[in-house]
Design an enzyme around this catalytic site. Sequence first.
Site, mmCIF file in Angstrom:
data_model
loop_
_atom_site.group_PDB
_atom_site.id
_atom_site.type_symbol
_atom_site.label_atom_id
_atom_site.label_comp_id
_atom_site.label_asym_id
_atom_site.label_seq_id
_atom_site.Cartn_x
_atom_site.Cartn_y
_atom_site.Cartn_z
ATOM 1 N N GLU A 284 0.833 -1.204 0.000
ATOM 2 C CA GLU A 284 0.000 0.000 0.000
ATOM 3 C C GLU A 284 0.873 1.261 0.000
ATOM 4 O OE1 GLU A 284 -3.793 -0.537 2.071
ATOM 5 O OE2 GLU A 284 -3.360 1.332 3.107
ATOM 6 N N GLU A 287 2.062 1.730 -3.406
ATOM 7 C CA GLU A 287 0.960 2.233 -4.226
ATOM 8 C C GLU A 287 0.740 3.731 -3.979
ATOM 9 O OE1 GLU A 287 -2.810 0.273 -3.567
ATOM 10 O OE2 GLU A 287 -3.852 1.602 -4.962
ATOM 11 N N CYS A 311 -8.312 -2.111 4.242
ATOM 12 C CA CYS A 311 -8.227 -3.287 5.131
ATOM 13 C C CYS A 311 -9.556 -3.697 5.708
ATOM 14 C CB CYS A 311 -7.317 -3.009 6.317
ATOM 15 S SG CYS A 311 -5.822 -2.216 5.864
ATOM 16 N N SER A 331 -7.341 1.994 -2.179
ATOM 17 C CA SER A 331 -6.146 1.203 -2.490
ATOM 18 C C SER A 331 -6.573 -0.148 -3.053
ATOM 19 C CB SER A 331 -5.322 0.991 -1.219
ATOM 20 O OG SER A 331 -4.439 -0.094 -1.401
ATOM 21 N N LYS A 370 -15.469 -9.868 7.744
ATOM 22 C CA LYS A 370 -14.412 -10.698 7.150
ATOM 23 C C LYS A 370 -14.979 -12.002 6.599
ATOM 24 C CE LYS A 370 -10.684 -8.223 7.901
ATOM 25 N NZ LYS A 370 -9.922 -7.716 6.760
ATOM 26 N N GLU A 373 -16.165 -11.024 3.304
ATOM 27 C CA GLU A 373 -15.008 -10.742 2.452
ATOM 28 C C GLU A 373 -14.410 -12.039 1.905
ATOM 29 O OE1 GLU A 373 -11.172 -7.872 2.958
ATOM 30 O OE2 GLU A 373 -11.239 -9.579 4.321
ATOM 31 N N GLU A 378 -13.935 -12.491 -5.929
ATOM 32 C CA GLU A 378 -12.593 -12.082 -6.358
ATOM 33 C C GLU A 378 -11.496 -12.623 -5.434
ATOM 34 O OE1 GLU A 378 -15.350 -10.151 -5.828
ATOM 35 O OE2 GLU A 378 -14.774 -8.350 -4.762
ATOM 36 N N CYS A 527 -10.357 -2.148 14.530
ATOM 37 C CA CYS A 527 -10.681 -3.579 14.650
ATOM 38 C C CYS A 527 -10.888 -4.017 16.094
ATOM 39 C CB CYS A 527 -9.570 -4.412 14.041
ATOM 40 S SG CYS A 527 -9.266 -3.974 12.331
#
Lengths: 597, 389
Positions: A284, A287, A311, A331, A370, A373, A378, A527
């Site tokens: 990141e 990037e 994240c 990102s 999560k 996710e 993907e 988190c």
Amino acid sequence: MSEYKVNLKINDIPVTVDAGTTVLEAAKKLDFKVPTLCYHTDLCIAGNCRVCVVEQVGAKTLIASCATPVSEGMEIRTNSKLVRQARKHIIELLLSEHNADCTKCYKNGKCELQDLASEYRIGDHAFLDLVGGRLGMVDELSPSIIKDDSKCIRCQRCVKTCAEIQGVSALTVAYKGDRQKISTFLDHPLVEVICTNCGQCVNRCPVGALVEKNYVDEVWDAINDPQKFVVVQTAPAVRVAIGEELGYEPGTRLTGNLVTALKRLGFSSVLDTDFTADLTIIEEGTELLTRLKKVLVEKDDSVKLPMTTSCSPGWIKFIEHFYPDFISHVSSCKSPQQMFGALAKTYYAQKKGIKPESMVVVSIMPCTAKKYEADRPEMRSSGFKDVDYVLTTRELGMMIKQAGVNFQNLDESPYDSIMGESTGAGVIFGVTGGVMEAALRTVYEIVTGREVPFNNLNVVPVRGMEGVREATLKIEGCQPEWDFLEGVELRTVVAHGLANARKVMQAVKEGKSEYHFIEIMACPGGCLGGGGQPIPTNPEIREKRAKAIYCEDENLPIRKSHENPEVQLVYEDFLGSPNSHLAHQLLHTHYTERERF
Amino acid sequence: MMECNKLKRVDIIFCRKGFDLFEVVEKALSRDPDDLISDMIDSGLKGRGGAGFPTGLKWKLARNEEQDEKYVVCNADEGEPGTFKDREILDQVPEKVFGGMAICAYTIGAKKGYIYLRGEYNFLIPKLTEKLEIFNRSLKQIGLDFTIRLRSGSGAYICGEESALFESMEGKRGEPRNKPPYPTVQGYLGKPTVINNVETLVYAFMISRIGPEAFKEMGTKDSRGSKVFSISGDTPRPGIYELELGMTVEDFVNEFGDGDTKAVQVGGASGGCIPRKDFPNTIIGYEGIPTGGSMMLFNSSRSMYNVLHNYLEFFTEESCGQCTPCRVGCQQLLKGIESVKKGDRPPSYLRELVKLAKTMKIAAKCGLGQSVANPFVSIIKNYKEEIIH
């Protein structure tokens, strides 16, 4: 603090409190516990459930202690005959519309209504059963959250959470009277609406109406299958919260015990998401620097600034629904969980000589999003489902108890290698501002060749629990290849809780703020306050977990992601360089525009 | 010795003769607001929507709030079963309602006023809009910075509860708020607000015309003045009548009954049910049985089980559902009398239900849930046999 003081009596004991204090808080000060259900310190006062009613001498009705401010000369009775009768009635009424299948319920033993029923000895159900028509109204389609209307007691904590903290309002109150229910847009399943799967509602539901979808049995099956090699990864915020599930005080650091416990549960290899957190910083950070160069030097319009972190899967789904025009600002890095999964079934499998098809990757996360996710189409860049099962901190607590592991007596163990090494920068991913701090530690050093100009690497301006925090870092003394950044003031902002994320995005959308880099975490506190964390989670507990995380960081020998030797190794042996072709293939992703209902 | 009056018809609310509306408003505006408030307090006028809060005191509390922004809201969400007087008032003498609002606005220092009109009364909108335009313009001419607008409800009973009404006006779900703070401190948009019933505003207007003494002369010590009644049920003369407060139910039944009156439900579904034996010693007024104006007469052909069942169905559906005692309590009372009727539960279960109703009265969040006990307890107490058999 108010300058005005108010004198009152509670159960004949005089007490002086600040004006504006509620009767409930005043009673607490005198160590009188008044039961509550709809009340939660994270939320605005509802005054709905009425369990907290108390008697105010001279008043015509009882008062809701959570919603009533103290007044001079007030005389309160918290346990009079009138109060006891009313409270018992209210609990009985709640039970009469609640599907009290307690022994079968996921929240058995952890249900606030069950506790009250037990305290008030509601044995014989005095009233008629009203659950009838709502039995079976269960939405199990979401990979993250199960919503069971037959257990809902309409306290509206979830609705307030979704509106006030998250600004999402996927859950709302629908209909009135006996038909009143907590619903979604046209009562669609959660998986089809703007729900971000953050699970903050799950964390606040006092009963079993909103719970995480649990995958404990699937994980046991994998562990018990001799053909499977089961790898487990643990998120940063789990190590400072798992203790709360096992009888420790909030904020107890238990990393080493956690590793030992996971080994005892039978996982083939115990590894750390912190490793891929460090890797995220490299990808990141690279990037960000690439974007800065393309925008500032090459004037490339197709590249977008500010760049936001990626994240938090709750945040990702939020931006896909609410700000789809801005997904090019996010990102392209996968979250550390998904980077881990993709590397586990490629790099790790190769290194260890394990067939990826026989691998099962389990994550222990403070998060319910999560789970969603990991299910995204993907997230299969290894050729398999990169992460097979996601368990919350709470589910892990359950497994540890089921396995009879006596956590308190365990010795500490280190994580296995490879993909088990981490730095302090990886750990602080678990707290709001942590990704920003970790990124600044690395990016500043890459650009200038010097450490970030903060005492002991602690980038204090991005820390704290303020909902939106801006910080500016002037870059000076650049290395020759980064001289375009000389004198640039790097403008950053950190937000946690999606209602705060919305504020930041609104400012960006309206062109009011020219940030370079934005960190957003869907959950309050980051988190560590995730939807999958132990219940209760509240401001006080979040502070304690945050303190533990920073303590963990300070106690690690390496505190900068780019100095993680295993991260250096993965580039040398496998990925090549940051943002390389293979890195893009495995560690980066893309996002999807979604409907807004 | 019980102080009571004979039944006497009055003509204040609908009277249009002998004065010019704007002269009354202008005259009030020439006076000191504090004097207007003392007149209002002196008159003894209490809210005519049913709850009976002293109007002058309400205005005074709002006046005392130091805020630039204040509101006057006319509660025209007349939803109580059996009440239809506000509809008639708004149809016949809307200007007097506007006048009352203007005087209130001047008194407390409000620049904006709203009439929250019951959804079912939308047919009044064209007429009210037209008259409001003229009224607002005239106000400007006499130099009062106050504009009245119309807001339409959507048919929920609960939105007649003042704080739920504000929520509804703010575009939110109509659910009652926690109190305190009361509307005079934090009402519409969190600003000090006077919210008065349609009829109250007309009386306020008329008091500034006829003076507090003339109003005070009528009624009893605790129930000053007169009141508009919506009379329905088993009566040969249903309709709207303005009567002096303080008469007994007996007097009332002698005038409006059909000779076979067994019970009078005073104050709509949320009021109390007066059985024949109590007619002579029950005063219609705040010292006896208060009412928002609904008087439903039942003769001996009516089943009081059906009456109560009907009310409970209404409350079960119209509870906002927010608080436990009301949402679940209403269902339990309804299903409870059904189960006793069917014999699934013993008659003694009614005792449990009465206890529950009493809990609802003291533990529910708003007036709706608190008042369900009124019809329930009074009907169970007086007509137990009809409920059981």
